[in-house]
Design a protein around this motif. Structure first.
Motif, PDB file in Angstrom:
ATOM      1  N   ALA A  28     -14.225  19.110  20.148  1.00 15.94           N
ATOM      2  CA  ALA A  28     -14.936  18.330  21.316  1.00 15.94           C
ATOM      3  C   ALA A  28     -14.366  16.814  21.356  1.00 15.94           C
ATOM      4  CB  ALA A  28     -16.299  18.501  21.039  1.00 15.94           C
ATOM      5  N   LEU A  29     -14.475  16.290  20.119  1.00 13.93           N
ATOM      6  CA  LEU A  29     -13.887  14.724  19.894  1.00 13.93           C
ATOM      7  C   LEU A  29     -12.572  14.611  20.406  1.00 13.93           C
ATOM      8  CD1 LEU A  29     -14.727  12.155  18.769  1.00 13.93           C
ATOM      9  CD2 LEU A  29     -13.793  12.671  16.598  1.00 13.93           C
ATOM     10  N   ILE A  30     -11.595  15.500  20.190  1.00 16.07           N
ATOM     11  CA  ILE A  30     -10.428  15.510  20.514  1.00 16.07           C
ATOM     12  C   ILE A  30     -10.219  15.618  21.923  1.00 16.07           C
ATOM     13  CG2 ILE A  30      -7.981  16.182  20.290  1.00 16.07           C
ATOM     14  CD1 ILE A  30      -8.829  14.590  17.903  1.00 16.07           C
ATOM     15  N   SER A  31     -10.903  16.454  22.608  1.00 20.76           N
ATOM     16  CA  SER A  31     -10.670  16.739  23.929  1.00 20.76           C
ATOM     17  C   SER A  31     -11.257  15.399  24.804  1.00 20.76           C
ATOM     18  CB  SER A  31     -11.698  18.108  24.337  1.00 20.76           C
ATOM     19  OG  SER A  31     -11.021  19.107  23.825  1.00 20.76           O
ATOM     20  N   SER A  32     -12.482  14.846  24.242  1.00 14.74           N
ATOM     21  CA  SER A  32     -12.697  13.618  24.789  1.00 14.74           C
ATOM     22  C   SER A  32     -12.064  12.761  24.772  1.00 14.74           C
ATOM     23  CB  SER A  32     -14.425  13.536  24.549  1.00 14.74           C
ATOM     24  OG  SER A  32     -14.366  12.912  22.990  1.00 14.74           O
ATOM     25  N   PHE A  33     -11.251  12.379  23.502  1.00 16.94           N
ATOM     26  CA  PHE A  33     -10.085  11.699  23.527  1.00 16.94           C
ATOM     27  C   PHE A  33      -9.159  11.583  24.435  1.00 16.94           C
ATOM     28  CE2 PHE A  33      -6.197  10.058  21.337  1.00 16.94           C
ATOM     29  CZ  PHE A  33      -6.550   8.517  21.120  1.00 16.94           C
ATOM     30  N   THR A  34      -8.721  12.954  24.355  1.00 22.70           N
ATOM     31  CA  THR A  34      -7.706  13.031  25.456  1.00 22.70           C
ATOM     32  C   THR A  34      -7.962  12.833  27.022  1.00 22.70           C
ATOM     33  OG1 THR A  34      -6.922  14.866  23.970  1.00 22.70           O
ATOM     34  CG2 THR A  34      -6.066  15.058  26.180  1.00 22.70           C
ATOM     35  N   ILE A  77      -2.193  16.256  19.569  1.00 23.35           N
ATOM     36  CA  ILE A  77      -2.993  15.148  18.955  1.00 23.35           C
ATOM     37  C   ILE A  77      -3.890  15.639  17.910  1.00 23.35           C
ATOM     38  CG2 ILE A  77      -5.006  13.488  19.677  1.00 23.35           C
ATOM     39  CD1 ILE A  77      -3.774  13.450  22.489  1.00 23.35           C
ATOM     40  N   THR A  78      -4.468  16.806  18.013  1.00 23.96           N
ATOM     41  CA  THR A  78      -5.369  17.373  16.863  1.00 23.96           C
ATOM     42  C   THR A  78      -4.437  17.428  15.818  1.00 23.96           C
ATOM     43  OG1 THR A  78      -6.808  18.290  18.355  1.00 23.96           O
ATOM     44  CG2 THR A  78      -6.775  19.019  16.221  1.00 23.96           C
ATOM     45  N   THR A  79      -3.386  18.260  15.832  1.00 26.77           N
ATOM     46  CA  THR A  79      -2.734  18.430  14.671  1.00 26.77           C
ATOM     47  C   THR A  79      -1.931  17.173  13.974  1.00 26.77           C
ATOM     48  OG1 THR A  79      -0.440  18.925  15.845  1.00 26.77           O
ATOM     49  CG2 THR A  79      -1.963  20.713  15.320  1.00 26.77           C
ATOM     50  N   ALA A  80      -1.637  16.129  14.846  1.00 25.52           N
ATOM     51  CA  ALA A  80      -1.383  14.916  14.302  1.00 25.52           C
ATOM     52  C   ALA A  80      -2.392  13.768  13.559  1.00 25.52           C
ATOM     53  CB  ALA A  80      -0.692  14.023  15.391  1.00 25.52           C
ATOM     54  N   ILE A  81      -3.466  14.215  14.115  1.00 23.21           N
ATOM     55  CA  ILE A  81      -4.636  13.397  13.465  1.00 23.21           C
ATOM     56  C   ILE A  81      -4.887  14.307  12.113  1.00 23.21           C
ATOM     57  CG2 ILE A  81      -7.201  12.815  13.509  1.00 23.21           C
ATOM     58  CD1 ILE A  81      -6.711  12.294  16.579  1.00 23.21           C
ATOM     59  N   LEU A  85      -4.461  11.903   9.049  1.00 22.09           N
ATOM     60  CA  LEU A  85      -5.843  11.485   8.186  1.00 22.09           C
ATOM     61  C   LEU A  85      -6.510  12.184   7.359  1.00 22.09           C
ATOM     62  CD1 LEU A  85      -7.493  10.081  11.616  1.00 22.09           C
ATOM     63  CD2 LEU A  85      -5.868   8.743   9.914  1.00 22.09           C
ATOM     64  N   VAL A  86      -5.703  13.477   7.286  1.00 20.38           N
ATOM     65  CA  VAL A  86      -6.497  14.406   6.165  1.00 20.38           C
ATOM     66  C   VAL A  86      -5.397  14.890   5.203  1.00 20.38           C
ATOM     67  CG1 VAL A  86      -7.619  16.713   5.931  1.00 20.38           C
ATOM     68  CG2 VAL A  86      -8.141  15.230   7.776  1.00 20.38           C
ATOM     69  N   VAL A  87      -4.294  15.655   5.679  1.00 18.77           N
ATOM     70  CA  VAL A  87      -3.377  16.116   4.639  1.00 18.77           C
ATOM     71  C   VAL A  87      -2.572  15.304   3.778  1.00 18.77           C
ATOM     72  CG1 VAL A  87      -1.238  17.565   4.731  1.00 18.77           C
ATOM     73  CG2 VAL A  87      -3.092  18.220   6.215  1.00 18.77           C
ATOM     74  N   ARG A  88      -2.069  14.011   4.470  1.00 23.67           N
ATOM     75  CA  ARG A  88      -1.287  13.084   3.981  1.00 23.67           C
ATOM     76  C   ARG A  88      -1.884  12.253   2.850  1.00 23.67           C
ATOM     77  NH1 ARG A  88       3.229   9.993   6.978  1.00 23.67           N
ATOM     78  NH2 ARG A  88       3.690   9.217   4.899  1.00 23.67           N
ATOM     79  N   PRO A  89      -3.049  11.785   3.166  1.00 19.47           N
ATOM     80  CA  PRO A  89      -3.828  11.109   2.135  1.00 19.47           C
ATOM     81  C   PRO A  89      -4.486  12.096   1.272  1.00 19.47           C
ATOM     82  CG  PRO A  89      -4.673  10.588   4.192  1.00 19.47           C
ATOM     83  CD  PRO A  89      -3.675  11.756   4.709  1.00 19.47           C
ATOM     84  N   MET A  90      -4.690  13.318   1.354  1.00 25.45           N
ATOM     85  CA  MET A  90      -4.962  14.107   0.267  1.00 25.45           C
ATOM     86  C   MET A  90      -3.730  14.626  -0.834  1.00 25.45           C
ATOM     87  SD  MET A  90      -8.025  15.211  -0.075  1.00 25.45           S
ATOM     88  CE  MET A  90      -7.828  16.602  -0.966  1.00 25.45           C
ATOM     89  N   MET A  91      -2.569  14.791  -0.016  1.00 24.90           N
ATOM     90  CA  MET A  91      -1.592  14.946  -0.921  1.00 24.90           C
ATOM     91  C   MET A  91      -1.222  13.646  -1.682  1.00 24.90           C
ATOM     92  SD  MET A  91       1.027  17.036   1.995  1.00 24.90           S
ATOM     93  CE  MET A  91       2.562  16.377   0.840  1.00 24.90           C
TER      94      MET A  91
END
Length: 140
Positions: A28-34, A77-81, A85-91
């Motif tokens: 829902a957050l990404i949809s509103s951002f879009t 946008i969702t997959t990029a975020i 913001l999640v996958v790269r910092p965790m790695m």
């Protein structure tokens, strides 16, 4: 009934339920951002602020391809975020903490051991080399 209770109160099912709820809120957050930011930016470039209204007609059938484009933009946008913001910092954190994903579970004691290990460091079980194929029994 006892088995069903164990299943319901397992930690994994609670984690999954929390993930689904958070995923819905994130969507829902990404949809509103879009709709609030990306659509107006596309309007600056393409002249139409809302992609949902884009359609084409064949005979009398209307194809609302704009709905698909809106969802596609939202998905990208969702997959990029999630990636940035999640996958790269965790790695990166795992690398800094020297947490290796190059491990396997010992089949006997279920401890995590390096992939290259020939014996389990906890129980001493000989590990099968993943590069060696065992001969298949012949039927004859």
């Amino acid at each position: 009934m006892e088995g069903f209770k164990k299943f319901l109160f397992k930690g994994n099912i609670v984690d999954l339920a929390v993930a689904v709820v958070i995923g819905g809120a994130f969507s829902a957050l990404i949809s509103s951002f879009t709709k609030g930011f990306i659509d107006p930016l596309l309007a600056l470039l393409g002249g139409q602020p809302n992609l949902d209204s884009l359609t084409f007609t064949i005979n009398t059938t209307v194809f609302p391809y704009g709905l698909f484009l809106t969802q596609l933009v939202s998905f990208v946008i969702t997959t990029a975020i999630i990636y940035f913001l999640v996958v790269r910092p965790m790695m990166s954190a795992m690398r800094r903490m020297n947490l290796s994903t190059d491990e396997k579970s010992c089949p006997d004691c279920l401890s995590d051991i390096p992939l290259a290990a020939s014996r389990c460091k906890f129980c001493g079980t000989v590990q099968q080399d993943p590069n060696v194929q065992l001969p298949t029994p012949s039927t004859g």
